[in-house]
Design a protein around this motif. Structure first.
Motif, short mmCIF file in Angstrom:
data_model
loop_
_atom_site.label_atom_id
_atom_site.label_comp_id
_atom_site.label_asym_id
_atom_site.label_seq_id
_atom_site.Cartn_x
_atom_site.Cartn_y
_atom_site.Cartn_z
N LEU A 186 0.98 -1.31 0.04
CA LEU A 186 -0.09 0.07 -0.04
C LEU A 186 0.81 1.08 -0.19
O LEU A 186 1.77 1.63 1.01
CB LEU A 186 -0.75 0.14 1.21
N ASN A 187 0.91 2.12 -0.82
CA ASN A 187 1.35 3.29 -1.18
C ASN A 187 0.45 4.50 -0.86
O ASN A 187 0.06 5.14 -1.66
CB ASN A 187 2.11 3.46 -2.51
N VAL A 188 0.10 4.52 0.67
CA VAL A 188 -0.85 5.47 0.96
C VAL A 188 -0.42 6.26 2.16
O VAL A 188 0.74 5.64 2.88
CB VAL A 188 -2.15 4.84 1.25
N GLY A 189 -0.89 7.35 2.55
CA GLY A 189 -0.42 8.26 3.68
C GLY A 189 -0.27 7.21 4.94
O GLY A 189 -1.35 6.43 5.08
N GLU A 190 0.55 7.38 5.96
CA GLU A 190 0.61 6.58 6.89
C GLU A 190 -0.32 7.07 8.16
O GLU A 190 -0.97 6.12 8.93
CB GLU A 190 1.81 6.90 7.82
N ASN A 191 -1.33 8.01 7.68
CA ASN A 191 -2.34 8.53 8.75
C ASN A 191 -3.49 7.73 8.22
O ASN A 191 -4.74 8.08 8.80
CB ASN A 191 -2.32 10.12 8.63
N VAL A 192 -3.54 7.01 7.08
CA VAL A 192 -4.85 6.18 6.87
C VAL A 192 -5.24 5.06 7.80
O VAL A 192 -4.38 4.35 7.99
CB VAL A 192 -4.80 5.57 5.63
N PRO A 193 -6.29 5.30 8.30
CA PRO A 193 -6.64 4.35 9.53
C PRO A 193 -6.61 2.83 8.96
O PRO A 193 -7.34 2.45 7.73
CB PRO A 193 -7.97 4.80 10.04
N GLU A 194 -6.28 1.99 9.68
CA GLU A 194 -6.02 0.66 9.37
C GLU A 194 -7.53 0.10 8.84
O GLU A 194 -7.46 -0.73 7.96
CB GLU A 194 -5.47 -0.22 10.77
N GLU A 195 -8.55 0.32 9.47
CA GLU A 195 -9.85 -0.21 9.22
C GLU A 195 -10.39 0.03 7.67
O GLU A 195 -11.08 -0.60 7.12
CB GLU A 195 -11.06 0.31 10.27
N THR A 196 -9.55 0.97 7.09
CA THR A 196 -10.07 1.26 5.80
C THR A 196 -9.48 0.20 4.66
O THR A 196 -10.20 -0.03 3.66
CB THR A 196 -9.40 2.63 5.31
N TYR A 197 -8.53 -0.53 5.13
CA TYR A 197 -8.23 -1.53 4.20
C TYR A 197 -7.96 -3.03 5.17
O TYR A 197 -7.58 -4.07 4.56
CB TYR A 197 -6.80 -1.40 3.50
N ALA A 198 -8.49 -3.02 6.46
CA ALA A 198 -8.35 -4.25 7.16
C ALA A 198 -8.80 -5.36 6.67
O ALA A 198 -8.42 -6.57 6.58
CB ALA A 198 -8.78 -3.89 8.68
N VAL A 199 -9.80 -5.52 5.89
CA VAL A 199 -10.47 -6.34 5.05
C VAL A 199 -9.35 -7.26 4.29
O VAL A 199 -9.60 -8.41 4.06
CB VAL A 199 -11.72 -6.10 4.31
N LEU A 200 -8.36 -6.52 3.71
CA LEU A 200 -7.41 -7.16 3.04
C LEU A 200 -6.51 -8.27 3.63
O LEU A 200 -6.05 -9.24 3.23
CB LEU A 200 -6.52 -6.16 2.40
N ARG A 201 -6.25 -8.08 5.12
CA ARG A 201 -5.52 -8.84 5.76
C ARG A 201 -5.91 -10.17 6.04
O ARG A 201 -5.15 -11.32 6.38
CB ARG A 201 -5.47 -8.20 7.34
N GLU A 202 -7.26 -10.47 5.82
CA GLU A 202 -7.65 -11.87 5.97
C GLU A 202 -7.10 -12.81 4.74
O GLU A 202 -7.15 -13.96 4.78
CB GLU A 202 -9.18 -11.89 5.72
N HIS A 203 -6.73 -12.06 3.68
CA HIS A 203 -6.24 -12.83 2.48
C HIS A 203 -4.78 -12.71 2.16
O HIS A 203 -4.45 -13.33 1.30
CB HIS A 203 -7.18 -12.17 1.24
N ALA A 204 -4.05 -11.50 2.96
CA ALA A 204 -2.71 -11.09 2.39
C ALA A 204 -2.06 -10.38 3.44
O ALA A 204 -2.55 -10.09 4.18
CB ALA A 204 -2.73 -10.54 1.17
N ASP A 205 -0.70 -10.49 3.31
CA ASP A 205 0.04 -9.51 4.21
C ASP A 205 -0.11 -8.26 3.63
O ASP A 205 0.41 -7.97 2.36
CB ASP A 205 1.53 -9.90 4.15
N VAL A 206 -0.63 -7.21 4.30
CA VAL A 206 -0.45 -5.93 3.83
C VAL A 206 0.54 -4.88 4.55
O VAL A 206 0.76 -4.78 5.52
CB VAL A 206 -1.90 -5.18 4.23
N VAL A 207 1.40 -4.51 3.46
CA VAL A 207 2.56 -3.67 4.18
C VAL A 207 2.54 -2.46 3.55
O VAL A 207 2.11 -2.13 2.40
CB VAL A 207 3.89 -4.56 3.69
N HIS A 208 3.07 -1.30 4.33
CA HIS A 208 3.18 -0.12 3.86
C HIS A 208 4.21 0.02 3.16
O HIS A 208 5.60 -0.27 3.40
CB HIS A 208 3.20 1.02 4.96
N TYR A 209 4.32 0.78 1.84
CA TYR A 209 5.37 1.08 0.72
C TYR A 209 6.72 1.48 1.32
O TYR A 209 7.60 0.94 1.54
CB TYR A 209 4.84 1.96 -0.17
N GLY A 210 6.48 2.46 2.35
CA GLY A 210 7.68 2.94 3.12
C GLY A 210 8.24 2.16 4.00
O GLY A 210 9.41 2.38 4.44
N ARG A 211 7.55 1.12 4.69
CA ARG A 211 8.00 0.21 5.69
C ARG A 211 8.26 -1.06 5.08
O ARG A 211 8.57 -1.95 5.91
CB ARG A 211 7.07 0.26 6.68
#
Lengths: 314, 314
Positions: free
Chosen positions: B8-33
């Motif tokens: 995910l290349n989105v701002g660090e301040n985007v709350p986790e719940e915005t994309y939490a649904v993806l975690r059931e299916h994949a590891d979600v990592v922030h681009y910068g980290r």
């Protein structure tokens, strides 16, 4: 049988077909070309304004059909009690409601602010832009203008809170607050449109506390009459709340330049009383046609529409 | 089983719940980290823009989900053919359509013009104001933005003429012209809104002759991309037709100041690419949520939406 007389005080360039239907029932004479005897016999006067002299010259008037929606400019004490006065409410509701939405969106999207910067070559962005969909709008006054504003606001996905003397059951009004609960109507609203007549009930109805009931970053649009809002309170409120926007087409004085102090504030958007589609001949003719339609009802013995309750103005 | 990786290349301040649904299916990592190994394994990238270096670091990408509705800014030749690219069309259609109507009304009611005069204390009136109801509007581009513009225009009582590759049967579209008949779409229209993507079919699609097809006192609004209009033709047309208004939020260069010559013309209304509700966190989060929803479809093995036909851009 002696023909009844209708005096029309409209521009000479208004085409005859706009009011030709009246000729079946009465002599229709233009104000500027009327003989004293015709004025003396006149039963109906169609006009924007009238003077004491007009009333003296037309002692047999039964009906005064005003061409504007508002009738607050009349010298009510000079109009005999037995003369029925009708407003022309609804005749230009569509353009005025469009202007209200134009001001609402101009404030929400900060069009004048950003336009001015872009024109000077500054394309930077600082101020946040609002989204209308999902927000709360209070529509104060539910005559034809307010109703059309409410309908358009609903189409924009807003939650519409109506305010008037009597509730309306329309699908585009989500909630209702009855006069005189102005604070309840404005409470927590991000947007408000004032489409109220100016009369003894509404004069200075909105003061500092009413403005403060709205969100501090809210937008208030006025397309009714300036006098509904207390000018000193408004100016103080706008100075105290730089994020609030007042967008208006109407003022307190007949000479708008008296209100240049308001228009100069940074959080005001101002247009010079053009909501009735200034200079648009189609709108002007529709106002005359709408007025003539009401006069026709009178001449046919049908009940008049938009009869003004003079006690609201005295 | 080895977990799939979504970057995910989105701002660090985007709350986790915005994309939490993806975690059931994949590891979600922030681009910068993200670790180099995570990038190497990444199957999906969610981003506004991407560089050649990004593509080299992520050789196993199957899907690139762009966060903006437009994808004309991508370096298409660098993206491998087997990588599916999805736009985020529809994710901010509501605010952009609101901005289009805001510009349309600002031009029709001459809000910036009169506002500027009123601020300087001049309340005189000269220029005529337009009424939207009953007028013809051409809506070019019937993606989510154009469709919402058409719906709002219909609510304003306008006659809506749609233009796109394929016809739409919607109650708010009165007539339809198919691509490439741009002149037919604009012919005689008083208003037009451009909500087109910029690709090899639409680039410079509107030149002098297309502009001339409209009413000479018409209003054209652009909330798509500047490049759809030929800049030299537009400037020449606006100089030749002082009663025409071009109201735009989009320009030709990434650096808008390159287009200051256009914004300085008296018959242009300009905002600095803010239609997506600049600075409004609700809109930004909705764009991330909308993108995540499409990625979820992919992770579940469902068909992706908004898949871009790369041949439109090469």
């Amino acid at each position: 049988m002696v023909r009844r007389v209708v005096v029309l005080n409209v521009g000479e360039n208004v085409p005859e077909e706009t009011y030709a239907v009246l000729r079946e029932h009465a002599d229709v004479v233009h104000y500027g070309r009327a003989e004293p005897e015709q004025l003396r016999r006149a039963e109906v006067l169609v006009t924007f304004r009238l003077s004491r002299e007009d009333l003296e010259m037309m002692p047999n008037l039964k009906v005064i059909q005003i061409l504007s929606a508002g009738v607050d400019h009349l010298d009510w004490s000079s109009i005999p009690e037995d003369v029925v006065v009708c407003s022309n409410a609804g005749s230009n509701a569509v353009p005025v409601a469009e202007h209200a939405i134009a001001l609402l969106l101009a404030a929400a999207k900060r069009i004048p602010y950003y336009h001015e910067r872009c024109r000077s070559g500054d394309f930077s962005r600082d101020k946040t832009v609002k989204v209308l969909q999902g927000s709360v709008i209070a529509v104060l006054g539910l005559g034809p203008i307010g109703m059309r504003v409410a309908e358009l606001a609903k189409a924009l996905g807003m939650r519409v809170r109506g305010f008037a003397r009597r509730p309306r059951s329309e699908p585009f009004i989500d909630e209702f607050r009855a006069y005189p609960d102005v604070r309840g109507a404005l409470s927590g609203a991000e947007f408000a449109v004032l489409a109220l007549p100016l009369n003894r009930h509404t004069k200075n109805m909105i003061g500092y506390e009413e403005l403060r009931a709205m969100r501090s970053d809210g937008v208030m649009v006025n397309v009714g009459r300036g006098g509904v809002v207390s000018k000193p309170d408004l100016i103080r409120f706008l100075r105290d709340n730089p994020d609030f926007t007042y967008a208006t087409d109407v003022y307190w004085s007949g000479d708008i330049s008296q209100d240049a102090d308001l228009a100069a504030l940074p959080n005001v958007i101002a247009t010079p009383w053009i909501a009735g589609a200034f200079g648009n001949p189609r709108v002007y003719l529709e106002m005359v046609r709408h007025a003539a339609e009401n006069v026709l009802r009178y001449l046919r013995g049908e009940s008049l529409r938009n009869v003004v309750d003079r006690s609201d103005y005295l």
